[in-house]
Design an enzyme around this catalytic site. Sequence first.
Site: not given
Ligand SMILES: Cc1cc2nc3c(=O)[nH]c(=O)nc-3n(C[C@H](O)[C@H](O)[C@H](O)COP(=O)(O)O)c2cc1C
Length: 309
Positions: A14, A97
Site C-alpha cells: 500500500p 504507519c
Molecule cells: C509514498 C509511500 C506511501 C506509503 N503509504 C503507505 C500506506 O498507505 N500504508 C502502508 O501500510 N504503508 C505505506 N507505505 C509504506 C510501504 O507500504 C512499505 O511498507 C515501505 O515503503 C517499505 O517498503 P519498500 O522498502 O519496498 O519501500 C508507504 C510508502 C511510501 C514510499
Amino acid sequence: MKFPKLSSPAVLSPMSGVTDIAFREMAKKYGAGMTYTEFVSSTAITRGSGRSLRMIQTSSIEKPVAVQLYGNNVEEVIEAARFVEEKFDVIDVNCGCPVWKVIKTGAGSAMLNNPELIGKFVNKLASAVNKPVTVKIRIGIDDKRINAVEVAKIVEENGGAAIAIHGRTQKQGYSGKANWEIIKQVKEKVNIPVIGNGDVFTPEIFKERLEYSGVDAIMIARGALGNPFVFNQINNYLKKGDYEKKSGVEQLFEYLELIRKYHIPFAAIKTRAPSFTKGIVGGAEIRTSINKCTSFEELITSLKGVWSF
Ligand SMILES: Cc1cc2nc3c(=O)[nH]c(=O)nc-3n(C[C@H](O)[C@H](O)[C@H](O)COP(=O)(O)O)c2cc1C
C-alpha cells in the site's frame, strides 16, 4: 477466513498517494500476486468522503485485492470494513504507519505499543466481516521495543489470516536498513502466511530475501514507484533467471491512459507522474512539462512533444 492463494509471491505494497486504481491495475497486469489500496481512514469512509470512496474503487482484473483501513476505534473500523468488504478479498488493518497525524490518534504504528489491543481489534473485526482480516506492522516502536514476533502470535491467536511486516521500527521512519532477521523469526514462529517488506528494489534482492526468510510473499513499495513492471521482472527472474526492462515513459503513457479511464482528477497526476521519469534521459524536461500542464490533453500533447516514440 483463509488468506487467498497468490499467483505470485510479489505483492504491491500500500502506498498513500500512489496505489490508486490505475496504478494497481498496471501492477496486476504486470503480474503482482496481490494489490493493496492506499490506507484509507475508517472515519472518512463512514462519513462517505468522496476522496476516500475514490481510493476504494477497484478494477475488474484486480484479484485478490486488499483494502487497507486505519483507525483507532474498532467499532468504526468494523463499520467501514462492512461498507467496503463486498468489493475486496482481504481487509487489512494498518498498524505500521509512523506519521504523527495518524499515531497521535492511537492508530497506525501507535498500536504496536499495545499488542493486546491489536489482538482485541483483530478478534472483533474478524468476527464481524466475511473476508479474511490481516494486519500490516513494523517490527516495533524502537530498538528497545521490538515486538513483531509477539504481535504476530497475537494476531494469529485472534483470527488474523496473515501478517505483513515492514522490517523497520516506528522510530526509524525510513532510516537504516529493513531488518529481515526479525521478519525471518516471525515466519518461524507463526503458521499464518507472513509477508515480508522492506528495501526490496530488484528481482535479485527479492529472490535473496525470499530464500533467506522463508516468507510466503514480499511486498514491494518504492521498488514499484515509476516501475510497476517490476512484478513482471520478478516473476521472470524467479522462473528463468533473467528479465527485461520497460522504459519509464512507456509505463507513464500506460498509466495516464488508465488515469483517464478511471477519471482520476488531473491534480493527482502532477504528484504521481514524475516518479516514472526518474533517472531517464530527458527526465527533468519531462517533469517540467508535467508541471506546466493544466489538463490531461495538454499533458499528453506536451509529453509526445518532448518524447517521440
Ligand atoms: C509514498 C509511500 C506511501 C506509503 N503509504 C503507505 C500506506 O498507505 N500504508 C502502508 O501500510 N504503508 C505505506 N507505505 C509504506 C510501504 O507500504 C512499505 O511498507 C515501505 O515503503 C517499505 O517498503 P519498500 O522498502 O519496498 O519501500 C508507504 C510508502 C511510501 C514510499
